[in-house]
Motif scaffolding. Structure first.
Motif, PDB file in Angstrom:
ATOM      1  N   VAL A  22     -63.219 -19.512 -28.300  1.00 43.54           N
ATOM      2  CA  VAL A  22     -64.100 -19.070 -27.226  1.00 43.54           C
ATOM      3  C   VAL A  22     -65.210 -18.222 -27.839  1.00 43.54           C
ATOM      4  CG1 VAL A  22     -64.273 -17.802 -25.060  1.00 43.54           C
ATOM      5  CG2 VAL A  22     -62.187 -19.102 -25.582  1.00 43.54           C
ATOM      6  N   THR A  24     -68.610 -16.014 -27.260  1.00 38.10           N
ATOM      7  CA  THR A  24     -69.420 -15.273 -26.300  1.00 38.10           C
ATOM      8  C   THR A  24     -70.850 -15.365 -26.796  1.00 38.10           C
ATOM      9  OG1 THR A  24     -67.602 -13.755 -25.883  1.00 38.10           O
ATOM     10  CG2 THR A  24     -69.797 -13.027 -25.208  1.00 38.10           C
ATOM     11  N   GLN A  30     -76.928 -20.350 -25.379  1.00 39.26           N
ATOM     12  CA  GLN A  30     -75.793 -21.238 -25.131  1.00 39.26           C
ATOM     13  C   GLN A  30     -76.090 -22.673 -25.560  1.00 39.26           C
ATOM     14  OE1 GLN A  30     -74.602 -22.555 -21.147  1.00 39.26           O
ATOM     15  NE2 GLN A  30     -72.530 -21.785 -21.583  1.00 39.26           N
ATOM     16  N   HIS A  57     -67.161 -27.105 -24.248  1.00 45.06           N
ATOM     17  CA  HIS A  57     -67.301 -26.730 -22.844  1.00 45.06           C
ATOM     18  C   HIS A  57     -68.273 -25.566 -22.764  1.00 45.06           C
ATOM     19  CE1 HIS A  57     -63.532 -28.962 -21.912  1.00 45.06           C
ATOM     20  NE2 HIS A  57     -63.264 -28.619 -23.157  1.00 45.06           N
ATOM     21  N   SER A  59     -69.769 -22.617 -20.273  1.00 42.66           N
ATOM     22  CA  SER A  59     -69.495 -21.940 -19.002  1.00 42.66           C
ATOM     23  C   SER A  59     -70.705 -22.039 -18.083  1.00 42.66           C
ATOM     24  CB  SER A  59     -69.131 -20.475 -19.235  1.00 42.66           C
ATOM     25  OG  SER A  59     -70.251 -19.752 -19.702  1.00 42.66           O
ATOM     26  N   ASP A  61     -71.918 -19.831 -16.214  1.00 47.30           N
ATOM     27  CA  ASP A  61     -72.770 -18.629 -16.215  1.00 47.30           C
ATOM     28  C   ASP A  61     -73.564 -18.473 -17.504  1.00 47.30           C
ATOM     29  OD1 ASP A  61     -70.900 -17.742 -18.061  1.00 47.30           O
ATOM     30  OD2 ASP A  61     -70.229 -16.032 -16.860  1.00 47.30           O
ATOM     31  N   THR A  63     -72.563 -17.730 -20.546  1.00 49.25           N
ATOM     32  CA  THR A  63     -72.136 -16.695 -21.489  1.00 49.25           C
ATOM     33  C   THR A  63     -70.987 -17.092 -22.411  1.00 49.25           C
ATOM     34  OG1 THR A  63     -70.559 -15.697 -19.944  1.00 49.25           O
ATOM     35  CG2 THR A  63     -72.848 -14.879 -19.888  1.00 49.25           C
ATOM     36  N   ARG A  64     -70.461 -18.293 -22.246  1.00 48.27           N
ATOM     37  CA  ARG A  64     -69.351 -18.725 -23.092  1.00 48.27           C
ATOM     38  C   ARG A  64     -69.533 -20.180 -23.506  1.00 48.27           C
ATOM     39  NH1 ARG A  64     -68.267 -14.122 -21.957  1.00 48.27           N
ATOM     40  NH2 ARG A  64     -66.293 -13.088 -21.653  1.00 48.27           N
TER      41      ARG A  64
END
Length: 118
Positions: A22, A24, A30, A57, A59, A61, A63-64
């Motif tokens: 994961v 950040t 992104q 994948h 996110s 939003d 952020t990930r």
């Protein structure tokens, strides 16, 4: 980005491992991180012994970024990390992220939707 047929086989009781990493990331980075991971997978990882598949994948939003990758076994993954080309990719991806959390896991349980009544 690529959209091949899936090669994922999620089963228990095998030596396969799953890397769940994961990242950040700042929302404005992104897409660049996803593209860097996608490119490295297409040009580097597909040739590394023991690599099975990777899925990226993003996110909603921004952020990930989650990298879900399957490897034949832990030894194959460890050997890949010693490869200079792989290490260069890892450093590049890390530079695009604010933080990252790679975790190796083994499948212990699998469930599917109950479609018997459909």
């Amino acid at each position: 980005m690529t959209t091949p047929a899936t090669t994922i086989s999620v089963t228990t009781g095998t030596p396969r491992i799953t890397l769940v990493n994961v990242f950040t990331v700042a929302p404005e980075h992104q897409d660049a991180l996803v593209e860097a991971l996608d490119e490295a997978t297409r040009s580097i990882f597909v040739k590394v012994p023991g690599f099975i598949s990777a899925n990226l994948h993003a996110s909603l939003d921004g952020t990930r970024v989650v990298n879900y990758a399957q490897w034949a076994d832990e030894a194959s993954y460890a050997a890949a990390l010693r490869d200079p080309e792989v290490r260069e990719h890892v450093q590049h991806a890390a530079g695009l992220a604010q933080a990252y959390d790679p975790t190796l896991a083994q499948v212990r349980s699998v469930h599917h939707a109950d479609t018997a009544g459909s």
